[in-house]
Design a protein around this motif. Structure first.
Motif, PDB file in Angstrom:
ATOM      1  N   ILE A 173      -6.181   1.399   0.652  1.00 30.77           N
ATOM      2  CA  ILE A 173      -6.123   2.326   1.638  1.00 30.77           C
ATOM      3  C   ILE A 173      -5.705   3.673   1.427  1.00 30.77           C
ATOM      4  N   SER A 174      -6.287   4.741   1.763  1.00 28.37           N
ATOM      5  CA  SER A 174      -5.998   6.120   1.364  1.00 28.37           C
ATOM      6  C   SER A 174      -4.782   6.820   1.864  1.00 28.37           C
ATOM      7  N   PHE A 175      -4.293   7.870   1.292  1.00 25.83           N
ATOM      8  CA  PHE A 175      -3.015   8.431   1.944  1.00 25.83           C
ATOM      9  C   PHE A 175      -3.472   9.009   3.318  1.00 25.83           C
ATOM     10  N   GLU A 176      -4.483   9.562   3.536  1.00 22.08           N
ATOM     11  CA  GLU A 176      -4.728  10.043   4.738  1.00 22.08           C
ATOM     12  C   GLU A 176      -4.898   8.872   5.720  1.00 22.08           C
ATOM     13  N   SER A 177      -5.214   7.700   5.310  1.00 25.11           N
ATOM     14  CA  SER A 177      -5.366   6.534   6.470  1.00 25.11           C
ATOM     15  C   SER A 177      -3.972   6.132   6.646  1.00 25.11           C
ATOM     16  N   ILE A 178      -3.218   6.066   5.661  1.00 26.18           N
ATOM     17  CA  ILE A 178      -1.600   5.489   5.801  1.00 26.18           C
ATOM     18  C   ILE A 178      -1.226   6.708   7.045  1.00 26.18           C
ATOM     19  N   CYS A 179      -1.342   8.026   6.887  1.00 31.38           N
ATOM     20  CA  CYS A 179      -0.758   9.000   7.633  1.00 31.38           C
ATOM     21  C   CYS A 179      -1.276   8.822   8.863  1.00 31.38           C
ATOM     22  N   SER A 180      -2.637   8.580   9.107  1.00 34.05           N
ATOM     23  CA  SER A 180      -3.052   8.458  10.402  1.00 34.05           C
ATOM     24  C   SER A 180      -2.866   7.260  11.260  1.00 34.05           C
ATOM     25  N   ASN A 181      -2.412   6.017  10.613  1.00 35.36           N
ATOM     26  CA  ASN A 181      -1.990   4.747  11.114  1.00 35.36           C
ATOM     27  C   ASN A 181      -0.519   4.957  11.410  1.00 35.36           C
ATOM     28  N   VAL A 182       0.321   5.605  10.753  1.00 38.77           N
ATOM     29  CA  VAL A 182       1.536   5.388  10.867  1.00 38.77           C
ATOM     30  C   VAL A 182       2.151   6.515  12.036  1.00 38.77           C
ATOM     31  N   ILE A 215     -11.289  10.273  -3.316  1.00 39.06           N
ATOM     32  CA  ILE A 215     -10.400   9.321  -2.771  1.00 39.06           C
ATOM     33  C   ILE A 215      -9.805   8.483  -3.731  1.00 39.06           C
ATOM     34  N   LYS A 216      -8.595   8.476  -3.529  1.00 34.75           N
ATOM     35  CA  LYS A 216      -7.633   7.171  -4.411  1.00 34.75           C
ATOM     36  C   LYS A 216      -7.194   6.308  -3.535  1.00 34.75           C
ATOM     37  N   ASN A 217      -7.327   5.183  -3.619  1.00 33.82           N
ATOM     38  CA  ASN A 217      -6.692   4.241  -2.564  1.00 33.82           C
ATOM     39  C   ASN A 217      -5.509   3.377  -3.229  1.00 33.82           C
ATOM     40  N   GLU A 265       7.294   7.038  -4.894  1.00 37.25           N
ATOM     41  CA  GLU A 265       8.292   6.240  -5.505  1.00 37.25           C
ATOM     42  C   GLU A 265       7.973   4.905  -5.819  1.00 37.25           C
ATOM     43  N   GLY A 266       6.983   4.487  -4.889  1.00 38.39           N
ATOM     44  CA  GLY A 266       6.269   3.162  -5.318  1.00 38.39           C
ATOM     45  C   GLY A 266       5.463   2.982  -6.521  1.00 38.39           C
ATOM     46  N   LEU A 267       4.859   4.043  -6.704  1.00 43.80           N
ATOM     47  CA  LEU A 267       3.906   4.224  -7.775  1.00 43.80           C
ATOM     48  C   LEU A 267       4.889   4.211  -9.205  1.00 43.80           C
ATOM     49  N   HIS A 268       5.803   5.062  -9.118  1.00 43.57           N
ATOM     50  CA  HIS A 268       6.795   5.005 -10.281  1.00 43.57           C
ATOM     51  C   HIS A 268       7.487   3.895 -10.416  1.00 43.57           C
ATOM     52  N   ARG A 269       7.936   2.953  -9.436  1.00 45.44           N
ATOM     53  CA  ARG A 269       8.456   1.975  -9.775  1.00 45.44           C
ATOM     54  C   ARG A 269       7.455   0.461  -9.967  1.00 45.44           C
ATOM     55  N   ASN A 270       6.128   1.103 -10.146  1.00 40.56           N
ATOM     56  CA  ASN A 270       4.972   0.013 -10.206  1.00 40.56           C
ATOM     57  C   ASN A 270       4.883  -0.968  -9.026  1.00 40.56           C
ATOM     58  N   LEU A 271       5.102  -0.511  -8.316  1.00 36.60           N
ATOM     59  CA  LEU A 271       4.989  -1.431  -6.766  1.00 36.60           C
ATOM     60  C   LEU A 271       3.614  -1.283  -6.256  1.00 36.60           C
ATOM     61  N   TYR A 272       3.170  -0.054  -6.470  1.00 36.10           N
ATOM     62  CA  TYR A 272       1.731   0.282  -5.833  1.00 36.10           C
ATOM     63  C   TYR A 272       0.907   0.834  -7.303  1.00 36.10           C
ATOM     64  N   PHE A 273      -0.249   0.805  -7.066  1.00 37.89           N
ATOM     65  CA  PHE A 273      -1.275   1.543  -8.010  1.00 37.89           C
ATOM     66  C   PHE A 273      -2.316   2.096  -7.222  1.00 37.89           C
TER      67      PHE A 273
END
Length: 121
Positions: free
Chosen positions: A49-58, A92-94, A74-82
């Motif tokens: 899911i893209s940043f834009e999609s997250i923003c439109s859903n939340v 687009i980066k998902n 924060e999630g990327l930094h903590r290796n929870l997401y990629f």
């Protein structure tokens, strides 16, 4: 029965927040953390899911674009997401869940299911 459900949910929530496991702490840090994780989880097995999609859903009342971006970072930094480049649009980066974080959320889902299954008996 409802009181038992609420009691179990509170117990689980409080123990997760006080846990040494950063996955649990992050997942329950705020409502916004929680819904972002669920947005990514829901799309994790498809195309991310893209940043834009997250923003439109939340809903905006839960969090602003900048708050969402901070939590994603924060999630990327903590290796929870990629992040991975979209196959359809290279601009687009998902977002996806890391393997460990995916396992942690699956454990939470199993725990949730067991609470309700136990109370059905």
């Amino acid at each position: 029965t409802q009181q038992l459900i609420i009691g179990k949910k509170k117990e689980f929530l409080y123990s997760s927040i006080n846990s040494d496991d950063y996955n649990s702490k992050f997942f329950f840090k705020s409502i916004l953390h929680h819904v972002i994780c669920m947005e990514i989880y829901e799309n994790n097995f498809i195309k991310g899911i893209s940043f834009e999609s997250i923003c439109s859903n939340v809903p905006k009342i839960i969090g602003s674009r900048s708050s969402i971006q901070s939590i994603l970072n924060e999630g990327l930094h903590r290796n929870l997401y990629f992040k991975k480049q979209s196959d359809l649009d290279k601009r687009i980066k998902n977002y996806f869940l890391s393997k460990d974080f995916l396992l942690a959320i699956n454990k939470w889902l199993d725990d949730e299911k067991s609470i309700f299954d136990e109370l059905k008996k």
